[in-house]
Design a protein around this motif. Structure first.
Motif, short mmCIF file in Angstrom:
data_model
loop_
_atom_site.label_atom_id
_atom_site.label_comp_id
_atom_site.label_asym_id
_atom_site.label_seq_id
_atom_site.Cartn_x
_atom_site.Cartn_y
_atom_site.Cartn_z
N LEU A 19 0.82 -1.21 0.00
CA LEU A 19 0.00 0.00 0.00
C LEU A 19 0.85 1.26 0.00
N HIS A 20 0.30 2.32 -0.56
CA HIS A 20 0.90 3.64 -0.52
C HIS A 20 0.04 4.51 0.39
N PRO A 21 0.63 5.53 1.02
CA PRO A 21 -0.18 6.42 1.86
C PRO A 21 -1.26 7.12 1.05
N VAL A 22 -2.47 7.14 1.57
CA VAL A 22 -3.59 7.76 0.86
C VAL A 22 -3.93 9.13 1.42
N VAL A 23 -3.50 9.42 2.63
CA VAL A 23 -3.77 10.70 3.28
C VAL A 23 -2.48 11.18 3.93
N SER A 24 -2.27 12.49 3.91
CA SER A 24 -1.11 13.09 4.56
C SER A 24 -1.58 14.09 5.61
N ILE A 25 -0.89 14.10 6.73
CA ILE A 25 -1.17 15.06 7.79
C ILE A 25 0.02 16.01 7.84
N CYS A 31 -7.08 18.35 11.33
CA CYS A 31 -8.21 19.26 11.24
C CYS A 31 -9.42 18.45 10.78
N GLU A 32 -10.56 19.07 10.78
CA GLU A 32 -11.80 18.36 10.47
C GLU A 32 -11.79 17.76 9.06
N SER A 33 -11.23 18.48 8.11
CA SER A 33 -11.21 17.98 6.73
C SER A 33 -10.31 16.76 6.58
N VAL A 34 -9.21 16.73 7.31
CA VAL A 34 -8.31 15.57 7.25
C VAL A 34 -8.99 14.35 7.87
N VAL A 35 -9.67 14.54 8.97
CA VAL A 35 -10.37 13.43 9.63
C VAL A 35 -11.48 12.90 8.72
N LYS A 36 -12.20 13.79 8.02
CA LYS A 36 -13.24 13.35 7.09
C LYS A 36 -12.64 12.55 5.94
N GLU A 37 -11.49 12.98 5.43
CA GLU A 37 -10.84 12.26 4.34
C GLU A 37 -10.37 10.88 4.79
N ARG A 57 7.73 12.19 17.66
CA ARG A 57 7.11 10.87 17.72
C ARG A 57 5.88 10.85 18.62
N GLU A 58 5.92 11.57 19.72
CA GLU A 58 4.78 11.59 20.64
C GLU A 58 3.55 12.22 19.99
N VAL A 59 3.77 13.22 19.17
CA VAL A 59 2.66 13.86 18.47
C VAL A 59 2.05 12.88 17.46
N ARG A 60 2.90 12.12 16.78
CA ARG A 60 2.39 11.12 15.84
C ARG A 60 1.61 10.03 16.57
N GLU A 61 2.08 9.62 17.74
CA GLU A 61 1.33 8.64 18.55
C GLU A 61 -0.02 9.21 18.96
N ASP A 62 -0.05 10.48 19.33
CA ASP A 62 -1.33 11.11 19.69
C ASP A 62 -2.28 11.15 18.50
N PHE A 63 -1.74 11.44 17.31
CA PHE A 63 -2.57 11.43 16.11
C PHE A 63 -3.18 10.05 15.90
N LEU A 64 -2.36 9.02 16.06
CA LEU A 64 -2.83 7.64 15.85
C LEU A 64 -3.95 7.30 16.82
N CYS A 68 -7.98 6.74 15.86
CA CYS A 68 -8.62 5.45 16.13
C CYS A 68 -9.83 5.60 17.05
N GLU A 69 -9.76 6.51 18.01
CA GLU A 69 -10.89 6.73 18.89
C GLU A 69 -12.05 7.43 18.17
N GLN A 70 -11.74 8.44 17.38
CA GLN A 70 -12.79 9.20 16.69
C GLN A 70 -13.48 8.38 15.61
N LEU A 71 -12.72 7.53 14.91
CA LEU A 71 -13.24 6.82 13.75
C LEU A 71 -13.57 5.37 14.03
N ASP A 72 -13.47 4.95 15.28
CA ASP A 72 -13.73 3.57 15.67
C ASP A 72 -12.91 2.60 14.81
N ALA A 73 -11.61 2.84 14.79
CA ALA A 73 -10.68 2.03 14.01
C ALA A 73 -9.65 1.40 14.95
#
Length: 117
Positions: A19-25, A31-37, A57-64, A68-73
Motif C-alpha cells: 500500500l501507498h499512503p492515501v492521506v497526509s497530515i 483538522c476536520e477535513s483531514v479526519v473526514k478524508e 514521535r509523541e505527536v504522531r502517537e497522539d494522532f494515531l 482510532c478513537e474518533q473513527l472507531d478504528a
C-alpha cells in the motif's frame, strides 16, 4: 477504538507492504477535513496508510490514538512517519453475511467422460 489480537495485527501488517499512503497530515495537524478524508478512505479501503509530516514521535502517537478513537478504528502499526489503521468495511461484512450459491454444474470434460461410460 477496536482492539486486534497479535495474529490479526500481523496479518494486516503483511497486507500493508504493497500500500501507498492515501492521506497526509501536515505540520498543521489534525483538522476536520483531514479526519473526514481518513474516514472516507477507511470506508472504501478498510486498511490505509497515513503519512505524517511531523518530527515529534509523541505527536504522531497522539494522532494515531485520536484517529482510532474518533473513527472507531484499530491501530495496526506506527513505523517512522507512517501510521497504519484498519476498520472493517460495511461492504465486506455484508458480503461475508451473504452466502454465495455453489455452482453445481459439471465441466464439459466431466460430462463427456460420464456419457461415454
Amino acid at each position: 477504538m477496536l482492539n486486534l489480537s497479535s495474529d490479526e495485527r500481523r496479518a494486516l501488517r503483511t497486507r500493508t507492504h504493497s500500500l501507498h499512503p492515501v492521506v497526509s497530515i501536515s505540520h498543521r495537524g489534525l483538522c476536520e477535513s483531514v479526519v473526514k478524508e481518513i474516514d472516507a478512505s477507511l470506508a472504501s479501503h478498510g486498511l490505509i496508510k497515513i503519512r505524517v509530516y511531523h518530527d515529534d514521535r509523541e505527536v504522531r502517537e497522539d494522532f494515531l490514538l485520536t484517529l482510532c478513537e474518533q473513527l472507531d478504528a484499530a491501530p495496526v502499526q506506527h513505523i517512522g512517519k507512517l501510521l497504519v489503521i484498519w476498520r472493517p468495511t460495511a461492504e465486506k461484512s455484508a458480503q461475508a453475511a451473504r452466502s454465495r450459491p455453489v455452482d453445481r454444474r459439471s465441466s464439459k470434460r466431466s460430462y463427456q467422460s460420464s456419457s461415454e461410460r
